[in-house]
Write a protein that holds these residues in place. Sequence first.
Motif, mmCIF file in Angstrom:
data_model
loop_
_atom_site.group_PDB
_atom_site.id
_atom_site.type_symbol
_atom_site.label_atom_id
_atom_site.label_comp_id
_atom_site.label_asym_id
_atom_site.label_seq_id
_atom_site.Cartn_x
_atom_site.Cartn_y
_atom_site.Cartn_z
ATOM 1 N N ALA A 76 0.618 -1.195 0.052
ATOM 2 C CA ALA A 76 -0.106 -0.021 0.168
ATOM 3 C C ALA A 76 0.843 1.373 0.031
ATOM 4 C CB ALA A 76 -0.727 -0.073 1.241
ATOM 5 N N ASP A 77 1.680 1.203 0.423
ATOM 6 C CA ASP A 77 2.894 2.481 0.786
ATOM 7 C C ASP A 77 4.185 2.155 0.569
ATOM 8 O OD1 ASP A 77 2.756 0.658 2.985
ATOM 9 O OD2 ASP A 77 2.118 2.204 4.448
ATOM 10 N N PRO A 78 4.639 1.676 -0.524
ATOM 11 C CA PRO A 78 6.028 1.110 -0.990
ATOM 12 C C PRO A 78 7.000 2.041 -0.512
ATOM 13 C CG PRO A 78 4.719 1.619 -2.988
ATOM 14 C CD PRO A 78 3.860 1.630 -1.824
ATOM 15 N N GLY A 79 6.687 3.504 -0.631
ATOM 16 C CA GLY A 79 7.811 4.389 -0.343
ATOM 17 C C GLY A 79 8.332 4.356 1.139
ATOM 18 N N LYS A 80 7.669 3.475 1.895
ATOM 19 C CA LYS A 80 8.401 3.173 3.331
ATOM 20 C C LYS A 80 9.504 2.475 3.453
ATOM 21 C CE LYS A 80 4.107 4.581 5.798
ATOM 22 N NZ LYS A 80 3.056 4.254 6.617
ATOM 23 N N LEU A 81 9.704 1.726 2.197
ATOM 24 C CA LEU A 81 10.891 0.646 2.194
ATOM 25 C C LEU A 81 11.730 1.069 1.084
ATOM 26 C CD1 LEU A 81 8.650 -2.564 1.859
ATOM 27 C CD2 LEU A 81 9.665 -1.701 3.849
ATOM 28 N N ARG A 82 13.012 1.346 1.799
ATOM 29 C CA ARG A 82 14.331 1.809 0.875
ATOM 30 C C ARG A 82 14.554 0.756 -0.075
ATOM 31 N NH1 ARG A 82 15.917 2.895 6.239
ATOM 32 N NH2 ARG A 82 17.440 1.191 6.071
#
Length: 510
Positions: A213-219
Amino acid sequence: MHDVVIVGAGPVGLFLACELGLAGCSVLVLEREPEPRSPWRAEPLGMRGLSAASVEAFYRRGMLQPLLTASGVHDDPDADADADADADEPSPPRTAGHFAGMMLDPAKVDVAALPFRLPSPAPEGMLTHLEAVEAVLSERASELGVDIRRGVTVSAVAQDEESVVAKAGEHAYAARWLVGCDGGRSAVRGLTGFDFVGTEPQVTGYTLHATVADPGKLRPGFNLTPSGMYIRMPAEGHIGMMDFDGGAFDRSQPPTRDHLQTVLRRVSGTDVTLSAIHLASTFTDRAMQTTTYRAGRVLLAGDAAHIHSPLGGQGLNTGIGDAMNLGWKLAATVHGHAPDGLLDTYARERHPIGAAVLDWSRAQVAAMRPDAHGQAIQAVVRDLIGTRDGTTYVFQKVSGSSIRYDLGGEHPLVGRNAPDLRLQDGTRLGDLMRDGQGIVLDFSVDRRLRGSAMGWEGRMRYAAGPARNDLGSGAVLVRPDGVVGWAGDRHPDREAFERAAVPWFGSPVA
């Protein structure tokens, strides 16, 4: 009766089948899975890295271009490879790999320190996927007359002094030799009674394809954290992670969305949300190896002989090395011209390589531990790979360029994978190896090995002429697997060459 039955139609079994088929053996491959295609073998979940040695194996058998095409590698990389191959000096690698998720800087690889490296059309390494590798090998195997049968589960193995029989249901498949290439849970290994020893796991690893849902939270890329490790792959929703639970979860229950999200949140230190799980599997870092690779007429190769964590992509590459080493030796044994003890050199040469890979895997897991000990090791490793010498050392390990078999002899080329030596007329060693024979490259002015080499016609090819770069040698004997079996100086000794050839190719024909 076939000459050889191979159990397992993965990359290792298929590569071995191609080697045996190329040598004129009758080969039957038995595969448990009914269909070759699977989402676990296609990209992105089936993505694998091939080392320089593995790519070179495909190049030397004329399968590099089909592999590049099947892997989606097109014009620009090929043009770059051609330019590199035409250069007089090798160029720095484009990528250098990693150690325990700590990436190496290819600019820090000391090319001059790499042993006997020459430019080649084969890339230093490449990304591909299992489906592409197996498709190329399956097509080649079929062209060579290999019989591949799918949906066949081997349930028993029996052997005597003359033959071995693999039983599957009501069918029995007889051969002179049987090779288990059937993976980490090898049926052949268990049915034949090989001892399988090593160390138990410290982690449960996960590979999953999910909607995030929020891939930006994973580097992106590898991420070592105080709680474990996760990898966000380039393909959308493709994630890997390692949880230091002692391997407790692996295959104990299905990996549900809630469980995977809990683990990912813990190892990433974020509140990332997995909306849906499309595919997921688990693995461990269990590191095990059989004490021998042969029991009578049964041999093992690849994961059937050694298992470890997938860190660094060493499993596939080690298995291809096994197949390349075993193929010509088993073929010579089948055809009756193998010298005494040749087949035994397979385990003698490859078992130490497998053991070293297991230790390399263990060292990486130890460096990734989410505790003070792991953090201390990471700090030391980061300091080391921050140096030119440290980066070069690790690159040699992950690329396979440091491998050298103990074959005796004083010349520093002996026992190493032969560089792509090139004659002045443009002929390359790789061009000469497509038929799977040994090669004698004679650079001496008087071509003094010409008549002697002809005693092994059908087993060894002779090529002569000045070289663009002979690396200080006057002649080299290259085994069918690309390993240098002998090297002479500017004025090679004919008798020394003949003595060196006999242990690999048997007695010459008068």
